[in-house]
Design a protein around this motif. Structure first.
Motif, PDB file in Angstrom:
ATOM      1  N   VAL A   1       0.865  -1.169   0.000  1.00  0.00           N
ATOM      2  CA  VAL A   1       0.000   0.000   0.000  1.00  0.00           C
ATOM      3  C   VAL A   1       0.907   1.226   0.000  1.00  0.00           C
ATOM      4  O   VAL A   1       1.925   1.251   0.691  1.00  0.00           O
ATOM      5  CB  VAL A   1      -0.980   0.006   1.199  1.00  0.00           C
ATOM      6  CG1 VAL A   1      -0.266   0.054   2.517  1.00  0.00           C
ATOM      7  CG2 VAL A   1      -1.965   1.152   1.089  1.00  0.00           C
TER       8      VAL A   1
ATOM      9  N   ASP B   1      -6.666   2.189  -0.437  1.00  0.00           N
ATOM     10  CA  ASP B   1      -6.241   1.183  -1.404  1.00  0.00           C
ATOM     11  C   ASP B   1      -7.372   0.179  -1.625  1.00  0.00           C
ATOM     12  O   ASP B   1      -8.028  -0.237  -0.665  1.00  0.00           O
ATOM     13  CB  ASP B   1      -4.987   0.470  -0.883  1.00  0.00           C
ATOM     14  CG  ASP B   1      -4.370  -0.423  -1.924  1.00  0.00           C
ATOM     15  OD1 ASP B   1      -3.537   0.075  -2.705  1.00  0.00           O
ATOM     16  OD2 ASP B   1      -4.710  -1.621  -1.960  1.00  0.00           O
TER      17      ASP B   1
ATOM     18  N   ARG C   1      -1.786   6.760   0.813  1.00  0.00           N
ATOM     19  CA  ARG C   1      -3.157   6.255   0.792  1.00  0.00           C
ATOM     20  C   ARG C   1      -3.668   5.868   2.180  1.00  0.00           C
ATOM     21  O   ARG C   1      -4.840   5.563   2.342  1.00  0.00           O
ATOM     22  CB  ARG C   1      -3.263   5.043  -0.119  1.00  0.00           C
ATOM     23  CG  ARG C   1      -3.097   5.377  -1.575  1.00  0.00           C
ATOM     24  CD  ARG C   1      -3.217   4.113  -2.412  1.00  0.00           C
ATOM     25  NE  ARG C   1      -3.271   4.443  -3.805  1.00  0.00           N
ATOM     26  CZ  ARG C   1      -4.402   4.499  -4.512  1.00  0.00           C
ATOM     27  NH1 ARG C   1      -5.542   4.238  -3.946  1.00  0.00           N
ATOM     28  NH2 ARG C   1      -4.365   4.805  -5.783  1.00  0.00           N
ATOM     29  N   ILE C   2      -2.799   5.864   3.179  1.00  0.00           N
ATOM     30  CA  ILE C   2      -3.192   5.477   4.530  1.00  0.00           C
ATOM     31  C   ILE C   2      -3.972   6.607   5.171  1.00  0.00           C
ATOM     32  O   ILE C   2      -3.536   7.758   5.184  1.00  0.00           O
ATOM     33  CB  ILE C   2      -1.960   5.089   5.369  1.00  0.00           C
ATOM     34  CG1 ILE C   2      -1.336   3.810   4.789  1.00  0.00           C
ATOM     35  CG2 ILE C   2      -2.340   4.911   6.837  1.00  0.00           C
ATOM     36  CD1 ILE C   2      -0.058   3.378   5.454  1.00  0.00           C
TER      37      ILE C   2
ATOM     38  N   VAL D   1       3.785   8.695   6.602  1.00  0.00           N
ATOM     39  CA  VAL D   1       2.533   8.926   5.881  1.00  0.00           C
ATOM     40  C   VAL D   1       2.367  10.420   5.620  1.00  0.00           C
ATOM     41  O   VAL D   1       2.046  10.830   4.496  1.00  0.00           O
ATOM     42  CB  VAL D   1       1.327   8.362   6.668  1.00  0.00           C
ATOM     43  CG1 VAL D   1       0.013   8.898   6.123  1.00  0.00           C
ATOM     44  CG2 VAL D   1       1.340   6.839   6.627  1.00  0.00           C
TER      45      VAL D   1
ATOM     46  N   SER E   1      -6.923   2.281   4.819  1.00  0.00           N
ATOM     47  CA  SER E   1      -6.396   3.012   3.667  1.00  0.00           C
ATOM     48  C   SER E   1      -7.454   3.113   2.574  1.00  0.00           C
ATOM     49  O   SER E   1      -8.498   2.467   2.637  1.00  0.00           O
ATOM     50  CB  SER E   1      -5.149   2.321   3.113  1.00  0.00           C
ATOM     51  OG  SER E   1      -5.494   1.192   2.348  1.00  0.00           O
TER      52      SER E   1
END
Length: 137
Positions: free
Chosen positions: A46, A76, A50-51, A101, A74
């Protein structure tokens, strides 16, 4: 997943803290990896930007053996919910992951935006989104 290129690398551990499992976790500058399996392996990743959410939990056994589980949500499609289970130094890993992140969001010019719907029927959601993005009707 090459261990040498990782900022952080660990294995899922048994309840007693021994790394006798075939699940490996790793993080490089922009991605988080999970590799599972022995004969048939599977690697998932991932992108850090995107988290959305990171949390940490420790049950009594994990606390005794210095372990923890990091829960990640996330955007994802494949890894919406991810658990990094029974890892050492989980407090430090959670903080490091959180910092990375934020760095990746800034580097990629991505921000997490939350919208609240004030209407009862949901009709004003599109208007809220358009006005937020600077569009006019």
């Amino acid at each position: 997943m090459k261990k040498e290129s990782m900022i952080w690398y660990d294995r899922k551990r048994l309840w007693c803290g021994l790394p006798w499992t075939f699940t490996k976790y790793g993080m490089d500058e922009g991605r988080l990896f999970v590799e599972t399996g022995f004969l048939n392996t599977k690697e998932e990743e991932v992108r850090l930007y995107r988290i959305l959410n990171i949390s940490l939990s420790k049950n009594i056994i994990q606390r005794i053996f210095g372990l923890g589980t990091i829960h990640i949500d996330s955007t994802d499609l494949d890894l919406k919910c991810l658990r990094i289970t029974n890892i050492k130094d989980s407090d430090h890993v959670k903080e490091m992951l959180s910092e990375k992140v934020e760095e990746e969001r800034l580097r990629n010019r991505v921000s997490a935006r939350e919208f609240m719907n004030h209407g009862e029927d949901g009709d004003d959601t599109e208007a809220d989104l358009d006005s937020f993005e600077g569009h006019e009707h």
